[in-house]
Motif scaffolding. Structure first.
Motif: not given
Length: 208
Positions: A55, A57, A103-104, A107
């Motif tokens: 994921k 963003p 990052e995932s 998120a």
């Protein structure tokens, strides 16, 4: 250079070091969760292709720029999920995949756990910097006697050195006075007939 299925294992192992991360197999999928939420899908060992889904963003467009990457199906793509075929990711981009895992997680994870992860990664980075001088580094020596002057052969050699993960390349300069017929003679692994490459010019070519 990690093989695609080995890269799957590395990404999963990395993800499992995060705060409260754990593996699960819902719907026969292979995932890593933080508490009850999935933040990483990875392919099974018997899958034809090595695949990871994140994921993202912020990095969605970067992930989708890889060949054959696509917004994740079943409606997940519109929420920032991207599926990447690891075998199509350039070697120099492999480290970016680990950034995608981070990052995932951020998120999906609660803010308190995301903060813990930031502190954990910062501590690990500092530890690596402190240990950097003690880590063995392996390099290569340019084989002056054998490599010749064919640009294709030189390029293939440089690419091979890079793929093996060498940290540096040693190039010797030509020493004058290596003619075996000179007064006093000369005995060594090379003589004046060996085509030594001028180091600065060679490194400029290697970096191009």
């Amino acid at each position: 250079m990690a093989e695609p299925h080995d890269l799957v294992e590395d990404l999963e192992s990395f993800a499992l070091t995060f705060p409260e991360a754990w593996p699960d197999t819902p719907w026969d999928d292979r995932v890593v969760k933080v508490r009850k939420k999935i933040f990483l899908f990875v392919s099974r060992p018997d899958s034809e292709h090595a695949v990871a889904t994140f994921k993202l963003p912020d990095s969605r467009e970067h992930a989708l720029s890889y060949p054959d990457a696509f917004p994740t199906r079943y409606g997940l793509g519109k929420h920032g999920w991207c599926t990447v075929l690891l075998g199509r990711v350039p070697v120099e981009e492999h480290e970016v995949l680990f950034d995608f895992v981070v990052e995932s997680y951020r998120a999906v994870a609660p803010k308190t756990l995301a903060k813990q992860l930031d502190e954990q990664l910062s501590a690990e980075s500092g530890r690596r910097q402190r240990l950097g001088s003690a880590v063995m580094k392996i390099g290569a020596v340019l084989p002056h006697n054998e490599i010749g002057t064919d640009p294709g052969a030189i390029r293939a050699y440089l690419q091979g050195v890079e793929e093996l993960g060498m940290t540096h390349l040693l190039i010797y300069d030509h020493v004058m006075g290596v003619d075996p017929d000179r007064p006093g003679g000369f005995a060594g692994p090379y003589d004046h007939n060996v085509a030594f490459h001028e180091p600065f010019t060679f490194f400029a070519y290697a970096a191009a």
